[in-house]
Design a protein around this motif. Structure first.
Motif, short mmCIF file in Angstrom:
data_model
loop_
_atom_site.label_atom_id
_atom_site.label_comp_id
_atom_site.label_asym_id
_atom_site.label_seq_id
_atom_site.Cartn_x
_atom_site.Cartn_y
_atom_site.Cartn_z
N THR A 28 -1.43 -5.97 -6.49
CA THR A 28 -2.34 -5.13 -7.26
C THR A 28 -3.34 -4.42 -6.35
OG1 THR A 28 -2.19 -6.74 -9.06
CG2 THR A 28 -3.99 -5.15 -9.17
N GLY A 75 -7.85 -3.51 -16.62
CA GLY A 75 -7.37 -3.69 -15.27
C GLY A 75 -7.33 -5.16 -14.86
N GLY A 110 -2.64 8.05 -4.77
CA GLY A 110 -4.01 7.99 -4.27
C GLY A 110 -4.55 9.34 -3.84
N ILE A 121 -8.03 -0.68 -10.93
CA ILE A 121 -6.76 -1.33 -10.57
C ILE A 121 -7.01 -2.59 -9.76
CG2 ILE A 121 -4.58 -1.03 -9.33
CD1 ILE A 121 -4.78 1.97 -9.90
N ALA A 122 -7.97 -2.55 -8.83
CA ALA A 122 -8.23 -3.68 -7.94
C ALA A 122 -8.76 -4.89 -8.69
CB ALA A 122 -9.21 -3.29 -6.84
N HIS A 164 -6.17 4.54 -3.36
CA HIS A 164 -7.36 5.18 -3.94
C HIS A 164 -8.59 4.89 -3.07
CE1 HIS A 164 -5.27 6.41 -7.59
NE2 HIS A 164 -4.77 5.20 -7.68
N TRP A 194 -1.16 1.86 -14.75
CA TRP A 194 -1.66 2.17 -13.41
C TRP A 194 -1.51 3.65 -13.09
CZ3 TRP A 194 0.60 -2.49 -10.17
CH2 TRP A 194 -0.25 -3.58 -10.31
N SER A 239 0.83 -1.20 0.00
CA SER A 239 0.00 0.00 0.00
C SER A 239 0.87 1.26 0.00
CB SER A 239 -0.94 0.02 1.21
OG SER A 239 -0.21 0.13 2.42
N ALA A 285 -11.10 4.66 -9.80
CA ALA A 285 -9.69 4.32 -10.02
C ALA A 285 -9.32 3.08 -9.21
CB ALA A 285 -8.79 5.50 -9.63
N PHE A 286 -9.81 3.01 -7.97
CA PHE A 286 -9.56 1.82 -7.16
C PHE A 286 -10.15 0.59 -7.83
CE2 PHE A 286 -11.57 -1.16 -4.17
CZ PHE A 286 -10.44 -1.67 -3.55
N THR A 340 -1.65 -1.75 -4.54
CA THR A 340 -1.46 -0.59 -5.39
C THR A 340 -2.73 0.25 -5.47
OG1 THR A 340 0.17 -1.78 -6.72
CG2 THR A 340 -0.85 0.15 -7.73
N ALA A 341 -3.87 -0.44 -5.51
CA ALA A 341 -5.15 0.26 -5.60
C ALA A 341 -5.61 0.81 -4.25
CB ALA A 341 -6.22 -0.69 -6.15
#
Length: 396
Positions: free
Chosen positions: A145, A314, A30, A258-259, A152, A229, A23, A254-255, A148-149
């Motif tokens: 992944t 994604g 984010g 990517i999620a 957001h 991303w 994270s 956006a979350f 990373t999301a």
């Protein structure tokens, strides 16, 4: 004993720690919109902060590979130290956010710490669950992944609060990750810490044709992945504006885009058991490459349709990553697996820098046209896979 309880479900512990630890990666992205307003950060400046994390990660992976740390220090110990240090530095970014140079330095150091989280997480997975590496690494990369999301999502949940809150929450999660992995320890399926080794020992793995091919496939995948991303908030923001929706929708959508890589990775890992890691990597790389080619041509399509395409993208853009890692893990020298994976990660993430720089720099001029800058990545990856000796892969 805590370790015995955690060892009953080691994969779950590792992937949760991976989620919390990573994270830190896009924690600044984010809050990019709020940060831009607070300190007058430009799109190019946000791109620099993103590239600084990548550059730090590359440097860190090279350090742990060339010094032998990846194979001389227990993976769980290195992971825990990196997660704690990264948490402190990520929180410290709040104090220097108004100075771009200091901000870039802080993000570089955060990336340096992430080099002790992601590659070592892969080694921990292999050490605990070697039988189905493709499926297990699917969960691991899926959590990368989702990690990373996650910034957001944290921003969406704290949209009315100051932008500093999501960064502090990400740092707190990284501390939990350190505690989990330190408590779990290393798995039994790899040799203990190596007593020594020459620098750049991981490069010896490139003498194996199949490892080389899987690594080059991974390099092409990396060229596309992190630039995509980075662009997700820009791409989602464009469609939100066309739909006349409020800015509060941006972090949530956006979350979501990517999620979706999490189910993509898990799905890819499951079908790799019967379709093979090779075929899953080839299929998903072809899907994301096709979207690189077609998406800019569809700029006048309805916004909801383009958001649906982003969802598919994604899902596919990361699903090949665990399969490349499984192929590399199976074909690298066993005694230097950590070094080989670290070297592969370092080179792969070096590929992300020009892609991020090109796409963020030209976004204001080319908008959707910047997606064509990503196309060489999937093309290179597919060509590399075509050169693999598939008969030697067996069930991989």
């Amino acid at each position: 004993m805590l370790r015995n309880r955690l060892a009953r479900h080691p994969l779950a512990v590792i992937v949760i720690a991976q989620l919390f630890g990573t994270s830190l990666w896009f924690s600044v992205n984010g809050v990019g919109l709020a940060l831009s307003e607070a300190v007058a950060l430009s799109d190019t400046g946000l791109g620099l902060l993103t590239m600084a994390v990548q550059a730090g990660f590359i440097t860190g992976t090279l350090i742990i590979a060339t010094t032998g740390l990846a194979d001389r220090v227990r993976a769980s110990r290195l992971f825990a130290i990196a997660a704690v240090t990264g948490a402190v530095i990520n929180a410290g970014f709040i104090l220097v956010a108004g100075d771009l140079h200091l901000g870039v330095t802080a993000r570089f150091l955060t990336g340096l710490c992430l080099a002790g989280i992601y590659p070592l997480g892969m080694k921990l997975v292999v050490s605990w669950t070697p039988r189905y590496a493709g499926a297990a690494l699917g969960w691991l990369v899926g959590m990368l992944t989702l990690g990373t999301a996650l910034p957001h999502l944290l921003r969406g949940a704290t949209f009315e609060l100051p932008w500093q809150w999501p960064l502090l929450l990400a740092s707190g999660l990284a501390l939990v990750a350190a505690w989990l992995i330190h408590s779990l320890g290393d798995g039994p399926e790899l040799p203990g810490p190596a007593p020594g080794g020459r620098p750049w020992a991981g490069l010896a793995a490139f003498g194996c044709g199949n490892f080389r091919a899987s690594a080059f496939g991974y390099f092409g995948h990396c060229w596309e992945l992190y630039a995509f991303w980075t662009l997700v908030p820009f791409l989602v923001g464009r469609e939100i504006e066309r739909l006349a929706l409020g800015p509060g929708w941006l972090p949530w959508l956006a979350f979501a885009v990517i999620a979706l890589g999490l189910p993509g990775c898990v799905w890819g890992g499951r079908i790799s058991r019967w379709l093979s890691s090779f075929n899953v990597a080839r299929l998903t790389l072809a899907i994301s490459g096709t979207l690189c080619l077609l998406y800019p041509l569809l700029g006048d399509a309805p916004p909801l349709f383009l958001l649906a395409l982003l969802a598919v993208w994604g899902l596919a853009v990361i699903a090949d990553s665990p399969q490349f890692s499984a192929l590399a893990s199976a074909t690298a020298p066993r005694a230097r697996l950590g070094a080989a994976l670290a070297i592969m990660n370092a080179i792969g993430f070096a590929m992300t820098l020009p892609a991020i720089a090109l796409t963020t720099h030209f976004w204001s001029q080319q908008e959707l046209g910047v997606m064509w800058w990503l196309l060489p990545g999937p093309v290179l990856g597919l060509l590399a896979l075509h050169r693999m000796n598939r008969h030697a892969l067996r069930e991989i």
